[in-house]
Scaffold this motif. Sequence first.
Motif, PDB file in Angstrom:
ATOM      1  N   UNK A 168      46.762  51.524  54.948  1.00 12.69           N
ATOM      2  CA  UNK A 168      48.073  50.965  54.597  1.00 12.69           C
ATOM      3  C   UNK A 168      48.823  51.923  53.690  1.00 12.69           C
ATOM      4  N   UNK A 169      50.134  51.937  53.834  1.00 11.26           N
ATOM      5  CA  UNK A 169      50.942  52.777  52.945  1.00 11.26           C
ATOM      6  C   UNK A 169      50.893  52.208  51.530  1.00 11.26           C
ATOM      7  N   UNK A 170      51.396  53.019  50.612  1.00 15.86           N
ATOM      8  CA  UNK A 170      51.495  52.595  49.219  1.00 15.86           C
ATOM      9  C   UNK A 170      52.249  51.264  49.125  1.00 15.86           C
ATOM     10  N   UNK A 171      53.396  51.202  49.778  1.00 11.47           N
ATOM     11  CA  UNK A 171      54.205  49.980  49.701  1.00 11.47           C
ATOM     12  C   UNK A 171      53.455  48.781  50.283  1.00 11.47           C
ATOM     13  N   UNK A 172      52.790  49.002  51.423  1.00  8.91           N
ATOM     14  CA  UNK A 172      52.040  47.903  52.046  1.00  8.91           C
ATOM     15  C   UNK A 172      50.878  47.442  51.161  1.00  8.91           C
ATOM     16  N   UNK A 173      50.216  48.395  50.515  1.00  6.04           N
ATOM     17  CA  UNK A 173      49.135  48.036  49.599  1.00  6.04           C
ATOM     18  C   UNK A 173      49.624  47.101  48.504  1.00  6.04           C
ATOM     19  N   UNK A 174      50.819  47.392  47.990  1.00  5.86           N
ATOM     20  CA  UNK A 174      51.330  46.610  46.858  1.00  5.86           C
ATOM     21  C   UNK A 174      51.855  45.245  47.318  1.00  5.86           C
ATOM     22  N   UNK A 175      52.391  45.195  48.532  1.00  6.92           N
ATOM     23  CA  UNK A 175      53.001  43.941  49.032  1.00  6.92           C
ATOM     24  C   UNK A 175      51.978  42.918  49.538  1.00  6.92           C
ATOM     25  N   UNK A 176      50.805  43.400  49.917  1.00  6.98           N
ATOM     26  CA  UNK A 176      49.863  42.539  50.637  1.00  6.98           C
ATOM     27  C   UNK A 176      49.498  41.245  49.892  1.00  6.98           C
ATOM     28  N   UNK A 177      48.957  41.379  48.700  1.00  8.67           N
ATOM     29  CA  UNK A 177      48.470  40.180  48.004  1.00  8.67           C
ATOM     30  C   UNK A 177      49.591  39.211  47.634  1.00  8.67           C
ATOM     31  N   UNK A 178      50.717  39.700  47.101  1.00  8.12           N
ATOM     32  CA  UNK A 178      51.790  38.738  46.792  1.00  8.12           C
ATOM     33  C   UNK A 178      52.239  37.943  48.026  1.00  8.12           C
ATOM     34  N   UNK A 179      52.242  38.598  49.203  1.00  4.94           N
ATOM     35  CA  UNK A 179      52.650  37.870  50.410  1.00  4.94           C
ATOM     36  C   UNK A 179      51.576  36.893  50.850  1.00  4.94           C
ATOM     37  N   UNK A 180      50.306  37.342  50.793  1.00  2.00           N
ATOM     38  CA  UNK A 180      49.223  36.474  51.274  1.00  2.00           C
ATOM     39  C   UNK A 180      48.933  35.339  50.305  1.00  2.00           C
ATOM     40  N   UNK A 181      48.870  35.669  49.023  1.00  2.00           N
ATOM     41  CA  UNK A 181      48.418  34.677  48.046  1.00  2.00           C
ATOM     42  C   UNK A 181      49.593  33.893  47.470  1.00  2.00           C
ATOM     43  N   UNK A 182      50.672  34.616  47.124  1.00  2.00           N
ATOM     44  CA  UNK A 182      51.810  33.930  46.505  1.00  2.00           C
ATOM     45  C   UNK A 182      52.843  33.487  47.543  1.00  2.00           C
ATOM     46  N   UNK A 183      52.618  33.879  48.795  1.00  9.29           N
ATOM     47  CA  UNK A 183      53.484  33.457  49.908  1.00  9.29           C
ATOM     48  C   UNK A 183      54.939  33.857  49.710  1.00  9.29           C
ATOM     49  N   UNK A 184      55.174  34.998  49.101  1.00  9.43           N
ATOM     50  CA  UNK A 184      56.566  35.432  48.975  1.00  9.43           C
ATOM     51  C   UNK A 184      56.944  36.231  50.222  1.00  9.43           C
ATOM     52  N   UNK A 185      58.239  36.345  50.471  1.00 12.09           N
ATOM     53  CA  UNK A 185      58.719  36.996  51.696  1.00 12.09           C
ATOM     54  C   UNK A 185      58.512  38.510  51.621  1.00 12.09           C
ATOM     55  N   UNK A 186      58.528  39.142  52.794  1.00  7.35           N
ATOM     56  CA  UNK A 186      58.391  40.608  52.852  1.00  7.35           C
ATOM     57  C   UNK A 186      59.498  41.280  52.041  1.00  7.35           C
ATOM     58  N   UNK A 187      60.718  40.795  52.204  1.00  6.60           N
ATOM     59  CA  UNK A 187      61.860  41.398  51.496  1.00  6.60           C
ATOM     60  C   UNK A 187      61.657  41.347  49.988  1.00  6.60           C
ATOM     61  N   UNK A 188      61.250  40.194  49.506  1.00  9.62           N
ATOM     62  CA  UNK A 188      61.060  40.051  48.067  1.00  9.62           C
ATOM     63  C   UNK A 188      59.878  40.898  47.591  1.00  9.62           C
ATOM     64  N   UNK A 189      58.796  40.876  48.385  1.00 12.36           N
ATOM     65  CA  UNK A 189      57.608  41.661  48.012  1.00 12.36           C
ATOM     66  C   UNK A 189      57.966  43.139  47.927  1.00 12.36           C
ATOM     67  N   UNK A 190      58.756  43.616  48.880  1.00 19.37           N
ATOM     68  CA  UNK A 190      59.122  45.038  48.875  1.00 19.37           C
ATOM     69  C   UNK A 190      60.033  45.377  47.706  1.00 19.37           C
ATOM     70  N   UNK A 191      60.914  44.467  47.406  1.00 19.17           N
ATOM     71  CA  UNK A 191      61.824  44.696  46.272  1.00 19.17           C
ATOM     72  C   UNK A 191      61.000  44.817  44.975  1.00 19.17           C
ATOM     73  N   UNK A 192      60.086  43.865  44.781  1.00 20.93           N
ATOM     74  CA  UNK A 192      59.225  43.923  43.581  1.00 20.93           C
ATOM     75  C   UNK A 192      58.385  45.181  43.571  1.00 20.93           C
ATOM     76  N   UNK A 193      57.821  45.526  44.740  1.00 21.81           N
ATOM     77  CA  UNK A 193      56.939  46.697  44.830  1.00 21.81           C
ATOM     78  C   UNK A 193      57.695  47.969  44.460  1.00 21.81           C
TER      79      UNK A 193
END
Length: 241
Positions: free
Chosen positions: A92-117
């Motif tokens: 996984x890319x750096x961005x994907x590594x950072x987005x994975x858990x917040x999306x899976x566990x916290x159920x936040x959207x891809x857009x929001x996860x990427x913005x935070x990442x």
Amino acid sequence: MIQVTHLQKYFGERHVLKNVHCEIKDNEVVCIIGPSGSGKSTFLRCLNALENAQAGKILVDEFDVTDPATDLNKLRAHAGMVFQRFNLFPHMTVLENICLAPMQVKKISLTEAQKNARELLKRVGLSEKENSYPQELSGGQQQRVAIARALAMEPQVLLFDEPTSALDPEMVGEVLDVIKSLAHSGRTLIVVTHEMGFAKQVADRVLFMDDGQIVEEAPPQKLFENPQNERTKVFLSKILK
Ligand code: ADP
Ligand code: MG
């Protein structure tokens, strides 16, 4: 606040944590030092239930870690861990590594996860690396990504297990600087480390572990310059020469 009482941990016959007591306040920075095999990693891993203790009680803020009913996903979102060997997903890319858990566990959207990442990558100085894969990064950069990944869950407690021990010496500083920037900003930091300079500068309190026990604890100045326990003195005389 973190409260540990009467903690006992065995691996088979081996008694690894021997009646450990410890209290850590919100926003405190605690460094744990001690010889290899003294139980530092096991202690840290017990705090977010990566290891189960045989006896004792562990409270991490509102979580009763030793209660089997505790939601481990929620606990680990609350108390995140950064390991010695980064443990990034290689495919996984750096961005994907950072987005994975917040999306899976916290159920936040891809857009929001990427913005935070992206905000977190900026914070650890790696904005230009979001599309890189871990193996394209230096060890220091990988560890900074691992820290960003841990921060993405917005933990109140961050546990670091020798975060710079696997790094070439010239990369230690950049990782310690990131950790320093997190200190005393509303989050509790517990850092197992051999970097005594870092501990002196950043820690509110240093715990010395030996043979499964917290043998001595004090503010860094006191512990390093005027250790009380014989075992602390011997350990420090070996590493501070
Ligand atoms: P430290 O981090 O201070 O070097 P550890 O917590 O890793 O110490 O280990 C404490 C003791 O527990 C050591 O004797 C180690 O060999 C043992 N130990 C750690 N993990 C395991 C495991 N998964 N199985 C069996 N023994 C273990
Ligand atoms: Mg260890």
